[in-house]
Design a protein around this motif. Structure first.
Motif, PDB file in Angstrom:
ATOM      1  N   UNK A  18       0.867  -1.178   0.000  1.00 16.52           N
ATOM      2  CA  UNK A  18       0.000   0.000   0.000  1.00 16.52           C
ATOM      3  C   UNK A  18       0.907   1.233   0.000  1.00 16.52           C
ATOM      4  N   UNK A  19       0.924   1.929  -1.131  1.00 19.86           N
ATOM      5  CA  UNK A  19       1.765   3.112  -1.299  1.00 19.86           C
ATOM      6  C   UNK A  19       0.871   4.315  -1.565  1.00 19.86           C
ATOM      7  N   UNK A  20       1.123   5.399  -0.855  1.00 17.28           N
ATOM      8  CA  UNK A  20       0.331   6.605  -1.079  1.00 17.28           C
ATOM      9  C   UNK A  20       1.249   7.789  -1.342  1.00 17.28           C
ATOM     10  N   UNK A  21       0.708   8.755  -2.072  1.00 13.61           N
ATOM     11  CA  UNK A  21       1.492   9.922  -2.468  1.00 13.61           C
ATOM     12  C   UNK A  21       0.849  11.183  -1.905  1.00 13.61           C
ATOM     13  N   UNK A  22       1.651  11.996  -1.225  1.00 14.17           N
ATOM     14  CA  UNK A  22       1.175  13.279  -0.682  1.00 14.17           C
ATOM     15  C   UNK A  22       1.214  14.346  -1.774  1.00 14.17           C
ATOM     16  N   UNK A  23       0.078  15.017  -1.970  1.00 15.54           N
ATOM     17  CA  UNK A  23       0.039  16.110  -2.943  1.00 15.54           C
ATOM     18  C   UNK A  23      -0.331  17.414  -2.243  1.00 15.54           C
ATOM     19  N   UNK A  24       0.112  18.512  -2.841  1.00 14.63           N
ATOM     20  CA  UNK A  24      -0.271  19.863  -2.433  1.00 14.63           C
ATOM     21  C   UNK A  24      -0.706  20.608  -3.681  1.00 14.63           C
ATOM     22  N   UNK A  25      -1.814  21.344  -3.558  1.00 11.34           N
ATOM     23  CA  UNK A  25      -2.307  22.097  -4.722  1.00 11.34           C
ATOM     24  C   UNK A  25      -2.885  23.424  -4.259  1.00 11.34           C
ATOM     25  N   UNK A  26      -2.741  24.443  -5.107  1.00 12.55           N
ATOM     26  CA  UNK A  26      -3.337  25.747  -4.784  1.00 12.55           C
ATOM     27  C   UNK A  26      -4.471  26.058  -5.746  1.00 12.55           C
ATOM     28  N   UNK A  27      -5.127  27.190  -5.543  1.00 14.43           N
ATOM     29  CA  UNK A  27      -6.271  27.568  -6.360  1.00 14.43           C
ATOM     30  C   UNK A  27      -5.860  28.191  -7.685  1.00 14.43           C
ATOM     31  N   UNK A  28      -4.566  28.203  -7.960  1.00 14.35           N
ATOM     32  CA  UNK A  28      -4.066  28.846  -9.172  1.00 14.35           C
ATOM     33  C   UNK A  28      -3.488  27.837 -10.158  1.00 14.35           C
ATOM     34  N   UNK A  29      -3.805  26.560  -9.949  1.00 24.49           N
ATOM     35  CA  UNK A  29      -3.359  25.522 -10.869  1.00 24.49           C
ATOM     36  C   UNK A  29      -2.057  24.852 -10.499  1.00 24.49           C
ATOM     37  N   UNK A  30      -1.463  25.252  -9.403  1.00 23.23           N
ATOM     38  CA  UNK A  30      -0.216  24.632  -8.985  1.00 23.23           C
ATOM     39  C   UNK A  30      -0.469  23.310  -8.268  1.00 23.23           C
ATOM     40  N   UNK A  31       0.198  22.248  -8.703  1.00 18.63           N
ATOM     41  CA  UNK A  31       0.067  20.931  -8.072  1.00 18.63           C
ATOM     42  C   UNK A  31       1.452  20.295  -7.998  1.00 18.63           C
ATOM     43  N   UNK A  32       1.850  19.888  -6.799  1.00 21.63           N
ATOM     44  CA  UNK A  32       3.114  19.185  -6.635  1.00 21.63           C
ATOM     45  C   UNK A  32       2.883  17.966  -5.743  1.00 21.63           C
ATOM     46  N   UNK A  33       3.861  17.052  -5.735  1.00 20.83           N
ATOM     47  CA  UNK A  33       3.803  15.930  -4.803  1.00 20.83           C
ATOM     48  C   UNK A  33       5.037  15.962  -3.913  1.00 20.83           C
ATOM     49  N   UNK A  34       4.913  15.379  -2.727  1.00 22.43           N
ATOM     50  CA  UNK A  34       5.994  15.375  -1.751  1.00 22.43           C
ATOM     51  C   UNK A  34       6.544  13.970  -1.526  1.00 22.43           C
ATOM     52  N   UNK A  35       6.490  13.150  -2.556  1.00 20.26           N
ATOM     53  CA  UNK A  35       6.992  11.791  -2.432  1.00 20.26           C
ATOM     54  C   UNK A  35       5.948  10.855  -1.869  1.00 20.26           C
ATOM     55  N   UNK A  36       6.362   9.623  -1.658  1.00 20.43           N
ATOM     56  CA  UNK A  36       5.417   8.572  -1.261  1.00 20.43           C
ATOM     57  C   UNK A  36       5.623   8.164   0.193  1.00 20.43           C
ATOM     58  N   UNK A  37       4.582   7.504   0.716  1.00 17.99           N
ATOM     59  CA  UNK A  37       4.653   6.866   2.035  1.00 17.99           C
ATOM     60  C   UNK A  37       4.302   5.397   1.871  1.00 17.99           C
ATOM     61  N   UNK A  38       5.016   4.559   2.563  1.00 11.84           N
ATOM     62  CA  UNK A  38       4.719   3.128   2.598  1.00 11.84           C
ATOM     63  C   UNK A  38       3.785   2.883   3.783  1.00 11.84           C
ATOM     64  N   UNK A  39       2.563   2.391   3.488  1.00 10.36           N
ATOM     65  CA  UNK A  39       1.557   2.146   4.523  1.00 10.36           C
ATOM     66  C   UNK A  39       1.092   0.695   4.472  1.00 10.36           C
ATOM     67  N   UNK A  40       2.004  -0.204   4.155  1.00 13.01           N
ATOM     68  CA  UNK A  40       1.663  -1.600   3.899  1.00 13.01           C
ATOM     69  C   UNK A  40       1.313  -2.375   5.169  1.00 13.01           C
ATOM     70  N   UNK A  41       1.927  -2.025   6.288  1.00 16.38           N
ATOM     71  CA  UNK A  41       1.684  -2.764   7.525  1.00 16.38           C
ATOM     72  C   UNK A  41       0.339  -2.368   8.112  1.00 16.38           C
ATOM     73  N   UNK A  42      -0.647  -3.243   7.874  1.00 14.82           N
ATOM     74  CA  UNK A  42      -2.020  -2.956   8.263  1.00 14.82           C
ATOM     75  C   UNK A  42      -2.624  -4.160   8.984  1.00 14.82           C
ATOM     76  N   UNK A  43      -3.615  -3.870   9.817  1.00 17.96           N
ATOM     77  CA  UNK A  43      -4.393  -4.918  10.468  1.00 17.96           C
ATOM     78  C   UNK A  43      -5.859  -4.547  10.331  1.00 17.96           C
ATOM     79  N   UNK A  44      -6.639  -5.485   9.746  1.00 15.26           N
ATOM     80  CA  UNK A  44      -8.055  -5.215   9.467  1.00 15.26           C
ATOM     81  C   UNK A  44      -8.198  -3.948   8.625  1.00 15.26           C
ATOM     82  N   UNK A  45      -7.308  -3.776   7.667  1.00 14.14           N
ATOM     83  CA  UNK A  45      -7.304  -2.640   6.742  1.00 14.14           C
ATOM     84  C   UNK A  45      -7.002  -1.310   7.435  1.00 14.14           C
ATOM     85  N   UNK A  46      -6.583  -1.356   8.690  1.00 12.68           N
ATOM     86  CA  UNK A  46      -6.180  -0.142   9.393  1.00 12.68           C
ATOM     87  C   UNK A  46      -4.654  -0.092   9.436  1.00 12.68           C
TER      88      UNK A  46
END
Length: 669
Positions: free
Chosen positions: A218-246
């Protein structure tokens, strides 16, 4: 790294934080740093909560039930108006992804610190989100929406899609209601359970069925965006260690994502955000195939701050809450994609009030001692004297470590968890340390089923230091009297937040040290096992015994933290110890107990059989819901059921729910 700051004037004058616990405290910290007045809201259950005292103002919004307080849109808007708030930060959970709440804020002339209504509506529905992003070049998992379909039609579509399948509510998140179906025989039960949980948690029982990708990450990507069309990402997070999908452990960056894959993941995440004109901080979640880490599929987009955002803050040096505030105020992003650099490695562990030894059942009670570890980041919902109830999520803290590399971060996190003192209620800290020590986790060989494959967790036996500390404490205090106010002890005076009239909050922590020898002391642990502390020198042979911390609860039991572990021990006289041994022998010799008892306090949400039904061992009898989770109670042996509760009943821990009497053979001819 120090957080990226901005020298501009504060983006708002007053911000109401429409949440509770550690996220409310986290947001309030940034507001204070920026010079923005903070307003807390609270339910009756949270009147004395830390976030209430730390805010500049606080407003009561209702009784303990979240539906009548933190989820009450009218109450939150009224509090914002009353305090002159010009913006509302929703945190995560509760109203953070509620389009109706965003509309109510706009109607009241209050800025909602989050994305626009379109993003909330599109991304808030998993089915719609999947269909939407697939048209913008984002890869998705094969599956189908079950809205408007009969169970028979769902079964036919499921066969066409292919098992195994994952059934999940279309609305909401956090893994609630998700069911794994490996064959057609299991489908009907999974659909019923998923619908019931979805209706209760989200008010919407619409379902989505997707192909289950075996052993995914389970890999997720943090994004930041403004109201002027700017969109960037801040890299990924590994969230694989889960129990009951938490999620349980999260880290940044992922140990299997290389620079090329990171760029592709980031581009897909930014495309998903841009497709709904996203504004603010958001997270795009992907499944990554275990055997092909370069192959990924869109799961969903969380249109809010994530629980695990601290790991991204630690490796980028960016305060995500500040960025949320500034783009909500209409500012341009202060960063371009080229400005984002990842420094070292960060790992976060979620501390839950639960008992891993009892199947991770939620725990409630008073926090007798809370003492966070030094030199790491700890975002906590509690402090010494807090009460953890069954009204809200059981997560009470996050411990986050940062180091130059992954190995260093793992070592530092384990040391911090060993140093963290939580006395008064069960927690998963011991389990977290065992998980971090797993050889596959250490090597980064992880998938979302790793925790489920681990053997049942068994806590460590009390070490010599723990028994020595308990014995020393027992010699100074009568173990058979109810704890007095002054004997409820605080571990670290520097962490106290004393209030007038609360004598025990101002007491200094009791720690073992230099006591004379005594007699043998016997203790009973929560599993019914007897332990003996010999009464020579209580410090003899005990590692760091002077670091042991002891507190006594209202039932007279001693909570001891020593050698990086916590134990609850009940002091026994010689007569009581003998009686305990005899009782254990009788239990071993007796037949299976016919009484089915509640494993925790909660509400009866389903009765799976009726009075007089004949059942087999393992059949479901009753389902109890507590802290947003369902827990089935099953028949211990074959027999005839007699129910003692009804659907909707509130039950306490160990209350008898039903009896299963052994079937008598019919001897009539």
């Amino acid at each position: 790294m120090s957080p990226v700051t901005d020298t501009h004037t504060p983006p708002f004058t007053t911000v109401l934080v429409a949440n509770r616990g550690e996220i409310a405290r986290r947001v309030i910290r940034t507001l204070a740093r920026l010079g923005v007045r903070s307003v807390a809201v609270y339910s009756d259950a949270d009147a004395d909560a830390p976030h209430v005292r730390e805010a500049d103002l606080a407003v009561r919004i209702g009784p303990a039930a979240a539906s009548a307080s933190y989820l009450d849109i009218d109450a939150v808007i009224a509090a914002a108006r009353e305090t002159g708030a010009d913006a509302v930060h929703p945190g995560y959970g509760f109203l953070s992804e509620n389009a109706e709440f965003a509309r109510a804020c706009a109607a009241a002339g209050i800025v909602f610190i989050g994305p626009g209504e379109r993003a909330l509506e599109v991304m808030g529905d998993k089915i719609r989100a999947k269909e939407h992003v697939s048209g913008h070049g984002v890869p998705t998992v094969p599956g189908f929406s079950a809205i408007g379909m009969s169970d028979a039609a769902i079964a036919e579509a499921a066969e066409a899609t292919g098992y195994p399948l994952l059934v999940k509510p279309s609305a909401g998140g956090g893994g609630k209601g998700m069911q794994v179906v490996r064959s057609a025989d299991d489908l009907a039960h999974a659909l019923a359970t998923a619908r019931r949980v979805a209706a209760a948690a989200f008010g919407d029982d619409s379902l989505l069925l997707e192909r289950l990708i075996e052993r995914p990450r389970h890999i997720e990507v943090q994004v930041l965006a403004d109201a002027h069309g700017g969109v960037i990402h801040l890299g990924e997070r590994e969230c694989t260690l889960q129990r009951r999908h938490q999620k349980v452990i999260e880290e940044a960056p992922s140990p299997v994502v290389d620079a090329a894959t990171r760029a592709r993941l980031g581009a897909a995440a930014c495309a998903a955000a841009a497709s709904v004109d996203y504004v603010g901080a958001g997270t795009v979640e992907f499944l990554v195939a275990g055997d092909r880490p370069d192959e990924f599929f869109f799961i969903e987009m969380n249109t809010r701050l994530q629980v695990e955002h601290p790991v991204t803050e630690l490796v980028t040096g960016i305060d995500l809450v500040e960025q949320q505030l500034r783009v909500a105020a209409g500012e341009h992003l202060a960063l371009a994609q080229a400005d984002v650099r990842l420094d070292g490695h960060a790992i976060e562990a979620r501390v839950y009030a639960e008992s891993p030894e009892r199947g991770f059942l939620p725990a409630t009670g008073e926090v007798l001692v809370w003492d966070a570890a030094a030199d790491v980041r700890t975002d906590a919902a509690v402090e010494t004297g807090s009460t953890v109830t069954a009204d809200y999520d059981p997560m009470i803290a996050k411990v986050v470590a940062h180091a130059a590399d992954r190995a260093g971060a793992l070592l530092r996190l384990d040391a911090a968890l060993a140093e963290t003192v939580l006395l008064g209620l069960d927690s998963n800290i011991g389990f977290l340390r065992a998980l971090l020590a797993d050889e596959d986790v250490q090597a980064g060989r992880m998938d979302t089923g790793l925790i489920d494959r681990m053997p049942p967790f068994a806590g460590a036996e009390p070490a010599a230091a723990a028994l020595a500390a308990a014995a020393a404490f027992a010699r100074q205090h009568d173990p058979h009297e109810t704890a007095s106010a002054a004997e409820r002890l605080v571990a670290d005076a520097s962490s106290q937040r004393a209030r007038a009239g609360d004598l025990w909050r101002m007491a200094e922590g009791w720690r073992i040290g230099g006591l004379r020898a005594g007699t043998v002391q016997r203790f009973l642990d929560d599993d019914g096992a007897l332990h003996t502390a010999e009464g020579a020198d209580p410090l003899h042979g005990a590692t760091d015994a002077t670091d042991a911390v002891v507190a006594r609860d209202a039932d007279g039991a001693l909570w001891v933290h020593a050698d990086g572990a916590t134990h609850r021990l009940r002091p026994l006289t010689r007569r009581e110890a003998t009686a305990a041994r005899l009782a254990a022998r009788e239990r071993d010799a007796a037949a299976t107990d016919p009484e089915l008892r509640a494993p925790m306090p909660g509400a009866v949400v389903a009765l799976h059989v009726s009075d007089g039904t004949s059942v087999a061992a393992g059949d479901r009898i009753v389902t109890i819901e507590a802290m947003k989770m369902e827990h089935p109670v099953v028949a211990p042996h074959a027999g005839i059921v007699r129910l003692d509760v009804a659907t909707g009943d509130q039950v306490r821990r160990d209350q008898v729910l039903a009896h299963v009497s052994s079937e008598e053979p019919d001897t009539r001819s």
